[in-house]
Design a protein around this motif. Structure first.
Motif, PDB file in Angstrom:
ATOM      1  N   LYS A  60       0.827  -1.210   0.000  1.00 44.26           N
ATOM      2  CA  LYS A  60       0.000   0.000   0.000  1.00 44.26           C
ATOM      3  C   LYS A  60       0.859   1.256   0.000  1.00 44.26           C
ATOM      4  O   LYS A  60       2.040   1.210   0.352  1.00 44.26           O
ATOM      5  CB  LYS A  60      -0.934   0.032   1.224  1.00 44.26           C
ATOM      6  CG  LYS A  60      -0.207   0.166   2.557  1.00 44.26           C
ATOM      7  CD  LYS A  60      -1.182   0.163   3.732  1.00 44.26           C
ATOM      8  CE  LYS A  60      -1.942   1.441   3.884  1.00 44.26           C
ATOM      9  NZ  LYS A  60      -1.073   2.574   4.320  1.00 44.26           N
TER      10      LYS A  60
ATOM     11  N   ALA B  84      -4.270   0.470  -2.199  1.00 43.50           N
ATOM     12  CA  ALA B  84      -3.443  -0.699  -2.500  1.00 43.50           C
ATOM     13  C   ALA B  84      -2.473  -0.413  -3.632  1.00 43.50           C
ATOM     14  O   ALA B  84      -2.771   0.336  -4.564  1.00 43.50           O
ATOM     15  CB  ALA B  84      -4.331  -1.882  -2.868  1.00 43.50           C
ATOM     16  N   THR B  85      -1.307  -1.019  -3.541  1.00 40.80           N
ATOM     17  CA  THR B  85      -0.355  -1.018  -4.644  1.00 40.80           C
ATOM     18  C   THR B  85       0.332  -2.378  -4.648  1.00 40.80           C
ATOM     19  O   THR B  85      -0.187  -3.346  -4.120  1.00 40.80           O
ATOM     20  CB  THR B  85       0.634   0.155  -4.555  1.00 40.80           C
ATOM     21  OG1 THR B  85       1.447   0.147  -5.742  1.00 40.80           O
ATOM     22  CG2 THR B  85       1.522   0.081  -3.322  1.00 40.80           C
TER      23      THR B  85
ATOM     24  N   TRP C 136       2.821  -4.413 -10.653  1.00 43.50           N
ATOM     25  CA  TRP C 136       1.910  -4.317 -11.796  1.00 43.50           C
ATOM     26  C   TRP C 136       2.092  -5.595 -12.590  1.00 43.50           C
ATOM     27  O   TRP C 136       3.145  -5.825 -13.189  1.00 43.50           O
ATOM     28  CB  TRP C 136       2.224  -3.083 -12.637  1.00 43.50           C
ATOM     29  CG  TRP C 136       1.129  -2.747 -13.595  1.00 43.50           C
ATOM     30  CD1 TRP C 136       0.995  -3.192 -14.877  1.00 43.50           C
ATOM     31  CD2 TRP C 136       0.005  -1.905 -13.343  1.00 43.50           C
ATOM     32  NE1 TRP C 136      -0.143  -2.689 -15.455  1.00 43.50           N
ATOM     33  CE2 TRP C 136      -0.776  -1.878 -14.526  1.00 43.50           C
ATOM     34  CE3 TRP C 136      -0.437  -1.156 -12.246  1.00 43.50           C
ATOM     35  CZ2 TRP C 136      -1.950  -1.146 -14.641  1.00 43.50           C
ATOM     36  CZ3 TRP C 136      -1.603  -0.429 -12.358  1.00 43.50           C
ATOM     37  CH2 TRP C 136      -2.349  -0.422 -13.546  1.00 43.50           C
TER      38      TRP C 136
ATOM     39  N   LEU D  48      -0.015  -7.827  -5.489  1.00 40.43           N
ATOM     40  CA  LEU D  48      -0.342  -7.329  -6.824  1.00 40.43           C
ATOM     41  C   LEU D  48      -1.193  -6.075  -6.720  1.00 40.43           C
ATOM     42  O   LEU D  48      -2.129  -6.010  -5.915  1.00 40.43           O
ATOM     43  CB  LEU D  48      -1.098  -8.387  -7.619  1.00 40.43           C
ATOM     44  CG  LEU D  48      -0.301  -9.572  -8.137  1.00 40.43           C
ATOM     45  CD1 LEU D  48      -1.243 -10.583  -8.789  1.00 40.43           C
ATOM     46  CD2 LEU D  48       0.751  -9.117  -9.129  1.00 40.43           C
ATOM     47  N   ASP D  49      -0.875  -5.084  -7.535  1.00 37.17           N
ATOM     48  CA  ASP D  49      -1.719  -3.904  -7.624  1.00 37.17           C
ATOM     49  C   ASP D  49      -3.038  -4.321  -8.272  1.00 37.17           C
ATOM     50  O   ASP D  49      -3.042  -4.774  -9.425  1.00 37.17           O
ATOM     51  CB  ASP D  49      -1.029  -2.831  -8.458  1.00 37.17           C
ATOM     52  CG  ASP D  49      -1.750  -1.491  -8.391  1.00 37.17           C
ATOM     53  OD1 ASP D  49      -3.003  -1.474  -8.339  1.00 37.17           O
ATOM     54  OD2 ASP D  49      -1.063  -0.455  -8.389  1.00 37.17           O
ATOM     55  N   PRO D  50      -4.162  -4.197  -7.572  1.00 40.50           N
ATOM     56  CA  PRO D  50      -5.444  -4.632  -8.144  1.00 40.50           C
ATOM     57  C   PRO D  50      -5.803  -3.892  -9.419  1.00 40.50           C
ATOM     58  O   PRO D  50      -6.527  -4.438 -10.272  1.00 40.50           O
ATOM     59  CB  PRO D  50      -6.448  -4.356  -7.021  1.00 40.50           C
ATOM     60  CG  PRO D  50      -5.789  -3.351  -6.132  1.00 40.50           C
ATOM     61  CD  PRO D  50      -4.330  -3.639  -6.213  1.00 40.50           C
ATOM     62  N   GLU D  51      -5.292  -2.672  -9.582  1.00 33.23           N
ATOM     63  CA  GLU D  51      -5.585  -1.912 -10.796  1.00 33.23           C
ATOM     64  C   GLU D  51      -5.040  -2.614 -12.037  1.00 33.23           C
ATOM     65  O   GLU D  51      -5.577  -2.444 -13.135  1.00 33.23           O
ATOM     66  CB  GLU D  51      -4.973  -0.505 -10.688  1.00 33.23           C
ATOM     67  CG  GLU D  51      -5.642   0.408  -9.682  1.00 33.23           C
ATOM     68  CD  GLU D  51      -7.020   0.846 -10.149  1.00 33.23           C
ATOM     69  OE1 GLU D  51      -7.158   1.241 -11.326  1.00 33.23           O
ATOM     70  OE2 GLU D  51      -7.970   0.782  -9.341  1.00 33.23           O
ATOM     71  N   SER D  52      -3.976  -3.390 -11.867  1.00 35.62           N
ATOM     72  CA  SER D  52      -3.348  -4.007 -13.033  1.00 35.62           C
ATOM     73  C   SER D  52      -4.261  -5.042 -13.695  1.00 35.62           C
ATOM     74  O   SER D  52      -4.109  -5.331 -14.893  1.00 35.62           O
ATOM     75  CB  SER D  52      -2.003  -4.637 -12.657  1.00 35.62           C
ATOM     76  OG  SER D  52      -2.138  -5.723 -11.768  1.00 35.62           O
ATOM     77  N   PHE D  53      -5.213  -5.572 -12.948  1.00 32.05           N
ATOM     78  CA  PHE D  53      -6.128  -6.547 -13.535  1.00 32.05           C
ATOM     79  C   PHE D  53      -7.124  -5.899 -14.500  1.00 32.05           C
ATOM     80  O   PHE D  53      -7.692  -6.569 -15.357  1.00 32.05           O
ATOM     81  CB  PHE D  53      -6.870  -7.307 -12.446  1.00 32.05           C
ATOM     82  CG  PHE D  53      -6.030  -8.338 -11.761  1.00 32.05           C
ATOM     83  CD1 PHE D  53      -5.812  -9.580 -12.341  1.00 32.05           C
ATOM     84  CD2 PHE D  53      -5.425  -8.062 -10.545  1.00 32.05           C
ATOM     85  CE1 PHE D  53      -5.018 -10.532 -11.716  1.00 32.05           C
ATOM     86  CE2 PHE D  53      -4.627  -8.999  -9.913  1.00 32.05           C
ATOM     87  CZ  PHE D  53      -4.427 -10.239 -10.502  1.00 32.05           C
ATOM     88  N   LYS D  54      -7.336  -4.600 -14.355  1.00 32.83           N
ATOM     89  CA  LYS D  54      -8.241  -3.899 -15.267  1.00 32.83           C
ATOM     90  C   LYS D  54      -7.694  -3.894 -16.690  1.00 32.83           C
ATOM     91  O   LYS D  54      -8.443  -3.722 -17.652  1.00 32.83           O
ATOM     92  CB  LYS D  54      -8.462  -2.464 -14.797  1.00 32.83           C
ATOM     93  CG  LYS D  54      -9.208  -2.337 -13.482  1.00 32.83           C
ATOM     94  CD  LYS D  54      -9.400  -0.882 -13.104  1.00 32.83           C
ATOM     95  CE  LYS D  54     -10.147  -0.725 -11.795  1.00 32.83           C
ATOM     96  NZ  LYS D  54     -10.312   0.705 -11.426  1.00 32.83           N
TER      97      LYS D  54
ATOM     98  N   TYR E 242      -0.925 -15.718 -14.791  1.00 27.83           N
ATOM     99  CA  TYR E 242      -1.551 -15.626 -13.471  1.00 27.83           C
ATOM    100  C   TYR E 242      -2.314 -16.896 -13.127  1.00 27.83           C
ATOM    101  O   TYR E 242      -2.447 -17.254 -11.953  1.00 27.83           O
ATOM    102  CB  TYR E 242      -2.488 -14.417 -13.406  1.00 27.83           C
ATOM    103  CG  TYR E 242      -3.053 -14.196 -12.023  1.00 27.83           C
ATOM    104  CD1 TYR E 242      -2.231 -13.819 -10.963  1.00 27.83           C
ATOM    105  CD2 TYR E 242      -4.409 -14.396 -11.770  1.00 27.83           C
ATOM    106  CE1 TYR E 242      -2.739 -13.641  -9.686  1.00 27.83           C
ATOM    107  CE2 TYR E 242      -4.925 -14.212 -10.498  1.00 27.83           C
ATOM    108  CZ  TYR E 242      -4.087 -13.836  -9.464  1.00 27.83           C
ATOM    109  OH  TYR E 242      -4.601 -13.663  -8.192  1.00 27.83           O
TER     110      TYR E 242
END
Length: 228
Positions: free
Chosen positions: A13, A20-21, A24, A54-60, A70
């Motif tokens: 984070k 969260a971070t 990526w 894992l940065d959750p944003e990377s799943f977007k 993954y």
């Protein structure tokens, strides 16, 4: 054949913010896909070893390559659940060290003495130093045999100040990657925000953003093939 060492963050984070971070995902997966396809072995390591968030944003933005790896149990174990400690590794085993990004690296890459020593030794032995996006901050404090910053007068790229602003994180990070690279004397180059861009200066290869790890991998393989 010497291996390639992939470095990832342990930071989950932003330091003072409940956001969260972490890694990526694509910055490991896309690079890894290129490297293993070329027949090279990989070790995964992190400053503390063990778990990599894992940065959750990377799943977007995940595509078929991200999901390919993954959903691979062995990959998740080695790359995310059980990374090696840098102190356990021998720089003589590696032909290149690759710094992945994600905002977490801003807190655990630049001042880690073991990571610094590992990269400097790999480079001294004729290996490559490679990074993408925020991973470039791993290069900030590296020095040469004359104790001068290694990136001084080198063509380098990394996450831009404009990209940080567009990401809405300028006021949440401890420093700006572009600004710090320039302050260390790097000949900083960049493309438009979130456009693939990679530069090479000798045995240093750097990519600008999350769109660049695949090309970083391709260029590294091209350079390694020249050594065969």
């Amino acid at each position: 054949m010497k291996k390639i060492l992939i470095i990832e963050t342990n930071i989950p984070k932003y330091d003072k913010y409940n956001r969260a971070t972490g890694l990526w995902l694509g910055e490991t997966a896309h690079f890894y896909d290129e490297i293993v396809s070329a027949g090279y072995e990989i070790d995964f390591a992190s400053p503390m070893g063990g778990y990599v968030p894992l940065d959750p944003e990377s799943f977007k933005y995940a595509n078929e390559i991200d999901w390919k790896w993954y959903t691979d149990k062995d990959f998740r174990t080695l790359a995310l659940a059980n990374t090696k400690k840098i102190s356990e590794l021998n720089p003589q085993d590696y032909i290149a060290i690759y710094y992945t990004g994600g905002h977490g690296v801003l807190w655990d890459y630049p001042d880690n003495s073991e990571l610094k020593k590992m990269a400097e030794e790999i480079y001294k032995l004729g290996g490559f130093i490679v990074s993408v996006c925020h991973g470039a901050v791993g290069l900030l404090n590296l020095t040469d045999e004359n104790e001068k910053y290694l990136i001084k007068d080198k063509v380098i790229t990394g996450f831009t100040n404009d990209e940080e602003k567009l990401n809405g994180t300028t006021d949440k990070v401890p420093f700006l990657t572009e600004t710090e690279l320039i302050q260390r004397g790097a000949k900083y180059e960049k493309e438009s925000a979130f456009k693939e861009f990679v530069v090479k200066d000798g045995r240093i290869i750097t990519g600008q953003n999350p769109q660049s790890p695949q090309k970083v991998g391709k260029i590294l393989i091209e350079e390694l093939n020249k050594l065969k």
